[in-house]
Enzyme design. Structure first.
Site, PDB file in Angstrom:
ATOM      1  N   GLY A 231     -68.242 -18.296 168.176  1.00 45.77           N
ATOM      2  CA  GLY A 231     -68.951 -19.092 169.178  1.00 45.77           C
ATOM      3  C   GLY A 231     -68.002 -19.377 170.318  1.00 45.77           C
TER       4      GLY A 231
ATOM      5  N   GLN B  65     -65.118 -24.311 177.633  1.00 47.17           N
ATOM      6  CA  GLN B  65     -63.869 -23.770 177.089  1.00 47.17           C
ATOM      7  C   GLN B  65     -63.263 -22.701 178.002  1.00 47.17           C
ATOM      8  OE1 GLN B  65     -65.770 -23.069 172.982  1.00 47.17           O
ATOM      9  NE2 GLN B  65     -63.635 -23.483 172.479  1.00 47.17           N
TER      10      GLN B  65
ATOM     11  N   CYS C  36     -61.252 -24.286 166.055  1.00 53.46           N
ATOM     12  CA  CYS C  36     -61.753 -24.263 167.436  1.00 53.46           C
ATOM     13  C   CYS C  36     -60.823 -23.385 168.263  1.00 53.46           C
ATOM     14  CB  CYS C  36     -61.769 -25.679 168.017  1.00 53.46           C
ATOM     15  SG  CYS C  36     -62.410 -25.775 169.707  1.00 53.46           S
ATOM     16  N   LEU C  37     -61.391 -22.548 169.100  1.00 56.48           N
ATOM     17  CA  LEU C  37     -60.557 -21.647 169.909  1.00 56.48           C
ATOM     18  C   LEU C  37     -59.731 -22.430 170.929  1.00 56.48           C
ATOM     19  CD1 LEU C  37     -63.041 -18.686 170.376  1.00 56.48           C
ATOM     20  CD2 LEU C  37     -61.125 -18.859 168.788  1.00 56.48           C
TER      21      LEU C  37
ATOM     22  N   HIS D 205     -71.356 -27.153 166.614  1.00 55.79           N
ATOM     23  CA  HIS D 205     -69.994 -27.200 167.157  1.00 55.79           C
ATOM     24  C   HIS D 205     -70.003 -26.864 168.646  1.00 55.79           C
ATOM     25  CE1 HIS D 205     -65.501 -26.372 166.886  1.00 55.79           C
ATOM     26  NE2 HIS D 205     -65.822 -25.767 168.023  1.00 55.79           N
ATOM     27  N   GLU D 206     -70.783 -25.825 169.014  1.00 55.68           N
ATOM     28  CA  GLU D 206     -70.859 -25.427 170.436  1.00 55.68           C
ATOM     29  C   GLU D 206     -71.613 -26.465 171.254  1.00 55.68           C
ATOM     30  OE1 GLU D 206     -68.689 -22.429 169.093  1.00 55.68           O
ATOM     31  OE2 GLU D 206     -68.893 -23.192 171.124  1.00 55.68           O
TER      32      GLU D 206
ATOM     33  N   HIS E 185     -69.465 -29.201 172.315  1.00 54.71           N
ATOM     34  CA  HIS E 185     -68.597 -28.874 173.447  1.00 54.71           C
ATOM     35  C   HIS E 185     -69.273 -29.210 174.780  1.00 54.71           C
ATOM     36  CE1 HIS E 185     -64.885 -27.043 172.035  1.00 54.71           C
ATOM     37  NE2 HIS E 185     -65.519 -26.205 171.231  1.00 54.71           N
TER      38      HIS E 185
HETATM   39  O1  K2U Z   1     -66.167 -23.268 169.872  1.00 53.08           O
HETATM   40  C1  K2U Z   1     -65.229 -22.648 169.377  1.00 53.08           C
HETATM   41  O2  K2U Z   1     -64.051 -23.014 169.498  1.00 53.08           O
HETATM   42  C2  K2U Z   1     -65.547 -21.423 168.571  1.00 53.08           C
HETATM   43  C3  K2U Z   1     -65.348 -21.654 167.128  1.00 53.08           C
HETATM   44  C4  K2U Z   1     -66.735 -21.895 166.564  1.00 53.08           C
HETATM   45  C5  K2U Z   1     -66.801 -22.433 165.172  1.00 53.08           C
HETATM   46  C6  K2U Z   1     -65.919 -23.388 164.722  1.00 53.08           C
HETATM   47  C7  K2U Z   1     -66.051 -23.887 163.425  1.00 53.08           C
HETATM   48  C8  K2U Z   1     -67.064 -23.450 162.591  1.00 53.08           C
HETATM   49  C9  K2U Z   1     -67.945 -22.504 163.062  1.00 53.08           C
HETATM   50  C10 K2U Z   1     -67.814 -22.006 164.345  1.00 53.08           C
HETATM   51  C11 K2U Z   1     -64.548 -20.450 166.708  1.00 53.08           C
HETATM   52  O3  K2U Z   1     -65.382 -19.405 166.417  1.00 53.08           O
HETATM   53  S1  K2U Z   1     -63.379 -20.816 165.467  1.00 53.08           S
HETATM   54  C12 K2U Z   1     -63.121 -19.371 164.653  1.00 53.08           C
HETATM   55  C13 K2U Z   1     -63.969 -19.223 163.429  1.00 53.08           C
HETATM   56  C14 K2U Z   1     -64.235 -17.971 162.998  1.00 53.08           C
HETATM   57  C15 K2U Z   1     -64.988 -17.800 161.853  1.00 53.08           C
HETATM   58  C16 K2U Z   1     -65.483 -18.890 161.146  1.00 53.08           C
HETATM   59  C17 K2U Z   1     -65.208 -20.156 161.601  1.00 53.08           C
HETATM   60  C18 K2U Z   1     -64.436 -20.334 162.753  1.00 53.08           C
HETATM   61 ZN    ZN Z   2     -64.612 -25.228 169.586  1.00 55.01          ZN
END
Ligand code: K2U
Ligand code: ZN
Length: 173
Positions: A46, A51, A95-96, A137-138, A141
Site C-alpha cells: 500500500g 507519503q 510502514c514505508l 492503514h492507508e 495516512h
Molecule cells: O502505508 C504504507 O506504509 C504501506 C505499508 C502498508 C501496510 C502496513 C501494515 C500492514 C499492511 C499494509 C507497507 O506496505 S509495509 C510493508 C508490508 C508488506 C507486506 C505486509 C505488510 C507490510
Molecule cells: Zn504507512
C-alpha cells in the site's frame, strides 16, 4: 512513470489531514501510476499520497501476496469508510515511512469502503484480512495518522528517536 521519494517519519506532512481530490485528471492518473510503481519497488502492499508529498486524499494498494497470482492494483480516490465489523484482528504492521519498525496494531477485521476510481465512478467494496488492515492503514495516512499512534507513548517515542537517528545519518550521506 517515475519512482517517487518516500517521506520518512518524523515529517509534518505525515501528520496533516489531506485535502479531497477535486477532479480525476490525467495528471492524477500519472500520479497513481507513479505511486503504484513506487509501492511495488519498495516493496510494499500500500502507499498513500502524503507519503510521497502529495497532500491529497488518495491511496493505492495491492495485497495479492502470491507471486504466481494476478496482481490487483487498486487506486482509491476520496475513500470513505461506510461500515466496519465489531470483530477486530491484530496484525504486526510496518510502514514505508517508518522503515524496519514493526508493532502489533488491532483494527476492525472487516471494513467497507466507498471511493472514486480512475474511471470517475463511485465504487464500494468490503475488505477482509490483510486487505482490510492495509486499507485502514492507508486511510489513516490521509488523516495524518500513523500506525505508531496506536502504540503507548514509550514505544512510539522509541521508534521516533530511532527514525530521527536514521534521518541524521542519511543527511550525513
Ligand atoms: O502505508 C504504507 O506504509 C504501506 C505499508 C502498508 C501496510 C502496513 C501494515 C500492514 C499492511 C499494509 C507497507 O506496505 S509495509 C510493508 C508490508 C508488506 C507486506 C505486509 C505488510 C507490510
Ligand atoms: Zn504507512
Amino acid at each position: 512513470m517515475s519512482l517517487r521519494n518516500i517521506i520518512l517519519h518524523p515529517d509534518p506532512r505525515l501528520k496533516k489531514v489531506c485535502a479531497p481530490v477535486l477532479s480525476v485528471s490525467a495528471e492524477l492518473g500519472a500520479l497513481a501510476e507513479d505511486m503504484l510503481q513506487t509501492m511495488y519497488d519498495a516493496p510494499g502492499i500500500g502507499l498513500a499520497a502524503p507519503q510521497v508529498g502529495v497532500m491529497q486524499r488518495l491511496f493505492v494498494m495491492d495485497c495479492v501476496k502470491e507471486t504466481d497470482a494476478t496482481p490487483r492494483p487498486m487506486v482509491l480516490i476520496n475513500p470513505e469508510v461506510t461500515w466496519h465489523s465489531d470483530e477486530t484482528s491484530t496484525y504486526e504492521e510496518g510502514c514505508l515511512s517508518i522503515p524496519d519498525q514493526f508493532a502489533d496494531v488491532t483494527r476492525p477485521r472487516s471494513v467497507r469502503m466507498a471511493w472514486t476510481g480512475l474511471d470517475g465512478k463511485r465504487h464500494e467494496e468490503e475488505f477482509d484480512g490483510l486487505w482490510a488492515t492495509c486499507a485502514q492503514h492507508e486511510f489513516d495516512h490521509l488523516n495524518g495518522k500513523l500506525f505508531i499512534d496506536y502504540l503507548g507513548p514509550i514505544k512510539r517515542q522509541l521508534i521516533t528517536r530511532r527514525m530521527e537517528k536514521l534521518k541524521r545519518e542519511k543527511a550525513r550521506g
